[in-house]
Enzyme design. Structure first.
Site, PDB file in Angstrom:
ATOM      1  CD  GLU A   1      24.860  32.206 -53.645  1.00  0.00           C
ATOM      2  OE1 GLU A   1      25.905  31.806 -54.150  1.00  0.00           O
ATOM      3  OE2 GLU A   1      24.177  33.109 -54.150  1.00  0.00           O
TER       4      GLU A   1
ATOM      5  CB  SER B   1      33.738  35.846 -51.158  1.00  0.00           C
ATOM      6  OG  SER B   1      33.154  37.112 -51.419  1.00  0.00           O
TER       7      SER B   1
ATOM      8  N   GLY C   1      30.239  38.653 -53.577  1.00  0.00           N
ATOM      9  CA  GLY C   1      30.983  39.672 -54.310  1.00  0.00           C
ATOM     10  C   GLY C   1      31.768  40.636 -53.437  1.00  0.00           C
TER      11      GLY C   1
ATOM     12  CD  GLU D   1      23.950  39.495 -57.657  1.00  0.00           C
ATOM     13  OE1 GLU D   1      23.838  39.003 -58.782  1.00  0.00           O
ATOM     14  OE2 GLU D   1      25.032  39.561 -57.049  1.00  0.00           O
TER      15      GLU D   1
ATOM     16  CG  ASN E   1      25.222  33.375 -60.957  1.00  0.00           C
ATOM     17  OD1 ASN E   1      24.926  33.679 -62.117  1.00  0.00           O
ATOM     18  ND2 ASN E   1      24.667  33.954 -59.903  1.00  0.00           N
ATOM     19  CD1 TRP E   2      30.234  31.958 -65.260  1.00  0.00           C
ATOM     20  CD2 TRP E   2      29.824  31.563 -67.426  1.00  0.00           C
ATOM     21  NE1 TRP E   2      31.085  30.962 -65.681  1.00  0.00           N
ATOM     22  CE2 TRP E   2      30.863  30.702 -67.004  1.00  0.00           C
ATOM     23  CE3 TRP E   2      29.394  31.496 -68.760  1.00  0.00           C
ATOM     24  CZ2 TRP E   2      31.467  29.788 -67.863  1.00  0.00           C
ATOM     25  CZ3 TRP E   2      30.002  30.578 -69.615  1.00  0.00           C
ATOM     26  CH2 TRP E   2      31.032  29.738 -69.164  1.00  0.00           C
ATOM     27  CE  LYS E   3      26.840  36.854 -59.296  1.00  0.00           C
ATOM     28  NZ  LYS E   3      26.973  37.643 -58.098  1.00  0.00           N
TER      29      LYS E   3
ATOM     30  CG  HIS F   1      21.595  35.149 -56.963  1.00  0.00           C
ATOM     31  ND1 HIS F   1      21.962  36.435 -56.641  1.00  0.00           N
ATOM     32  CD2 HIS F   1      22.735  34.416 -56.963  1.00  0.00           C
ATOM     33  CE1 HIS F   1      23.279  36.465 -56.458  1.00  0.00           C
ATOM     34  NE2 HIS F   1      23.766  35.265 -56.650  1.00  0.00           N
TER      35      HIS F   1
ATOM     36  N   GLY G   1      30.384  32.851 -58.061  1.00  0.00           N
ATOM     37  CA  GLY G   1      30.136  33.979 -58.957  1.00  0.00           C
ATOM     38  C   GLY G   1      31.425  34.440 -59.602  1.00  0.00           C
ATOM     39  N   GLY G   2      32.027  35.487 -59.047  1.00  0.00           N
ATOM     40  CA  GLY G   2      33.194  36.141 -59.645  1.00  0.00           C
ATOM     41  C   GLY G   2      34.297  35.183 -60.071  1.00  0.00           C
TER      42      GLY G   2
HETATM   43  C1  PEP Z   1      26.854  34.557 -56.340  1.00  0.00           C
HETATM   44  O1  PEP Z   1      26.524  35.636 -56.794  1.00  0.00           O
HETATM   45  O2  PEP Z   1      26.083  33.577 -56.382  1.00  0.00           O
HETATM   46  C2  PEP Z   1      28.173  34.454 -55.749  1.00  0.00           C
HETATM   47  C3  PEP Z   1      28.397  33.441 -54.962  1.00  0.00           C
HETATM   48  O3  PEP Z   1      29.074  35.449 -56.072  1.00  0.00           O
HETATM   49  P1  PEP Z   1      30.614  35.558 -55.619  1.00  0.00           P
HETATM   50  O4  PEP Z   1      31.208  34.180 -55.724  1.00  0.00           O
HETATM   51  O5  PEP Z   1      31.207  36.517 -56.568  1.00  0.00           O
HETATM   52  O6  PEP Z   1      30.605  36.031 -54.213  1.00  0.00           O
END
Ligand code: PEP
Length: 263
Positions: free
Chosen positions: A180, A226, A186, A97, A9-11, A95, A247-248
């Site tokens: 999640e 994470s 994050g 967010e 997920n490149w957000k 998600h 994500g990150g």
């Molecule tokens: C996400 O936002 O879907 C996610 C899993 O982020 P991260 O891996 O950065 O925790």
């Protein structure tokens, strides 16, 4: 036997040019694996460039959100048909967010209401995606305060039940669910693999109750929050965890490729 799936997920990162360049870096590492599905979810504006860059690779493309109506006066929104026409196969839905349930709040609290997905809008989005032949990646997860109050299981099963309301089991075989935990997104606080396995098993049980056991066994359940090169292997080797939503760490092609190898 369920195929593993790793989705990035490149957000709100990367211009179209940067996103396409990232695919070039990922392609070799990922093409070596034909036993794992790998998906990248760039911003809407980068989908066309990323789709072009993935054409000679095994990478698939997903969107990060969708609006449920087919068309109309919905300024700023994007329909499932538009996402499909742009070459996406998958789409993230619900998600934390977009639900306004931030783990690490970096927006002013009074703006949280603008990130307004509810269980009901998530359900409408799932139906729009299924009707268009796209594969939803449905995100569910509890906040830290809900976990502290022993509400995790109730939150997860309610989110699953409401998201799938009115859906028919025979249309849902391509559904992907991502557990999640909001407190893990994050933050660097990854969920313990045994606990992530327990909740992913609960997700299957909720799908079995709401739909049937055949579908519950077929649906791919991912863990997200994470995920890193250092913890991916233990998480992805749990019996009910079929890969990850990342994500990150998906922004770095070398680390993302290592996470794919862990699957
Ligand atoms: C996400 O936002 O879907 C996610 C899993 O982020 P991260 O891996 O950065 O925790």
């Amino acid at each position: 036997m369920r195929r593993k799936l790793v989705a990035g997920n490149w957000k709100m990162h990367f211009t179209a040019t940067e996103a396409a360049a990232n695919v070039e870096c990922l392609a070799d590492a990922v093409t070596a694996r034909d036993d794992v599905d790998v998906v990248v979810c760039p911003s809407y504006l980068s989908i066309a460039a990323v789709r072009e860059a993935t054409k000679r690779t095994r990478l698939e493309v997903g969107a990060q959100d969708v609006f449920w109506a087919a068309q109309g006066a919905f300024t700023g929104q994007v329909s499932a048909e538009m996402i499909k026409a742009a070459g996406c196969i998958y789409c993230i839905v619900g998600h934390s967010e977009t639900r306004g349930r931030f783990g690490k709040v970096e927006v002013p609290s009074e703006t949280v209401c603008y990130f307004a997905d509810s269980d009901h809008t998530v359900n409408l989005k799932i139906q729009a995606l299924i009707n268009t032949g796209l594969r939803p990646i449905l995100c569910v997860g509890e906040t830290q305060s809900e976990r502290d109050a022993n509400m995790t299981d109730a939150i997860i099963s309610t989110q699953i039940e409401r998201a799938l309301d009115g859906c028919q089991p025979d249309e849902m075989s391509e559904l992907v669910v991502a557990y999640e935990p909001v407190w893990a997104i994050g933050t660097g606080n990854v969920c313990d693999a045994t606990e992530a396995q327990r909740v992913c098993n609960l997700i299957r049980a909720s799908i079995s109750d709401r739909m049937n056991s055949e579908l519950a066994n077929a649906v791919r359940v991912l863990y997200g929050g994470s995920v890193k090169e250092s913890n991916a292997k233990e998480l992805f080797h749990q019996p009910d965890i079929d890969g990850g939503l990342v994500g990150g760490a998906s922004l770095n092609p070398r680390e993302f490729a290592a996470i794919v190898r862990a699957a």
